[in-house]
Design a protein around this motif. Sequence first.
Motif, PDB file in Angstrom:
ATOM      1  N   CYS A  36       0.829  -1.218   0.000  1.00 19.18           N
ATOM      2  CA  CYS A  36       0.000   0.000   0.000  1.00 19.18           C
ATOM      3  C   CYS A  36       0.857   1.259   0.000  1.00 19.18           C
ATOM      4  CB  CYS A  36      -0.969   0.003   1.180  1.00 19.18           C
ATOM      5  SG  CYS A  36      -0.209   0.188   2.795  1.00 19.18           S
ATOM      6  N   HIS A  37       2.117   1.125   0.359  1.00 15.07           N
ATOM      7  CA  HIS A  37       3.009   2.286   0.404  1.00 15.07           C
ATOM      8  C   HIS A  37       3.394   2.708  -1.016  1.00 15.07           C
ATOM      9  CE1 HIS A  37       6.244   4.890   1.731  1.00 15.07           C
ATOM     10  NE2 HIS A  37       7.065   4.262   0.915  1.00 15.07           N
ATOM     11  N   ARG A  48      -0.156  -4.054   5.717  1.00 14.50           N
ATOM     12  CA  ARG A  48       0.655  -4.740   6.750  1.00 14.50           C
ATOM     13  C   ARG A  48       1.726  -5.674   6.183  1.00 14.50           C
ATOM     14  NH1 ARG A  48      -0.786  -0.689   9.842  1.00 14.50           N
ATOM     15  NH2 ARG A  48      -0.548  -1.317  11.989  1.00 14.50           N
ATOM     16  N   ILE A  49       1.957  -5.622   4.874  1.00 18.95           N
ATOM     17  CA  ILE A  49       3.030  -6.442   4.294  1.00 18.95           C
ATOM     18  C   ILE A  49       4.387  -6.026   4.859  1.00 18.95           C
ATOM     19  CG2 ILE A  49       4.285  -6.945   2.113  1.00 18.95           C
ATOM     20  CD1 ILE A  49       1.566  -8.246   2.091  1.00 18.95           C
ATOM     21  N   ALA A  60       4.054  -1.378  11.540  1.00 19.03           N
ATOM     22  CA  ALA A  60       4.097  -1.144  10.090  1.00 19.03           C
ATOM     23  C   ALA A  60       5.312  -0.263   9.800  1.00 19.03           C
ATOM     24  CB  ALA A  60       2.820  -0.460   9.630  1.00 19.03           C
TER      25      ALA A  60
HETATM   26 FE1  FES Z   1       1.155  -1.468   3.564  1.00 20.32          FE
HETATM   27 FE2  FES Z   1       3.139  -0.694   5.172  1.00 20.32          FE
HETATM   28  S1  FES Z   1       3.204  -1.091   3.061  1.00 20.32           S
HETATM   29  S2  FES Z   1       1.126  -1.224   5.728  1.00 20.32           S
END
Ligand code: FES
Length: 234
Positions: A36-37, A48-49, A60
């Motif tokens: 998601c980053h 949360r990966i 995170a």
């Molecule tokens: Fe998705 Fe950190 S990359 S929570």
Amino acid sequence: MTEIRFTVDGRPCLAKPGQTIVEAAKANGVYIPVLCHYEGLKPAGSCRICTVRVAGRYMAACTQPVTEGMAVENTAPDLEDMRKSLIEMLFVEGNHFCPACEKSGNCELQALGYRYRMLAPRFPYLWPVRTVDAGTPLVLLDRNRCVQCLRCVRGVRAKDGRKIFASVRRGPRVAIEIDHKLAAKLTEEEARRAMDLCPVGAILRKETGFVRPIGRRKFDHTPIGADVEKGIGR
Ligand code: FES
């Protein structure tokens, strides 16, 4: 500016004040997987990966700033297995058919599946019934492939700053919606950026496909994370 000393899996690293663990690790040639980053967007901390462990606590890495003396665990077997299970969950929770997807080879979820040597997911497939929204001139939204990273919600905006994508509902019914009026004004370049922001094949630029053949795409020759680990582009 005083640099902050920290370690990742025992390896000494330096961070600038305010840097998150993901950013600082990357600057030191250490890859922490993310989904998601996206560089330049406000972190969402939704997938949360990137979970790491610091002093026994899970956090995170994309949202947590580095502090002096922090000892980050990144590749402990249980952490890596937890990440793999998250990737498997994302695969079974949507409808992902990589060989038929325009994003194959450029897809971060697929690339993470390869990195973690995912074969058969340990969870049952849910085969959810999801819809496709082709109601805007330049972009197609295929919710079957959406992983709710919210990159489009955070990163695609109209000229006046209004959001073009939004997350609606919660739980299993959560979905991304498009503001059709605003999306109708997207330029070619903005539509392409929306597609590039999406880590999977949920947002596609209409009318063009397979311009670069599968086999010659981003992750076909350089596995995800390898550029960071080899220091390419730093
Ligand atoms: Fe998705 Fe950190 S990359 S929570």
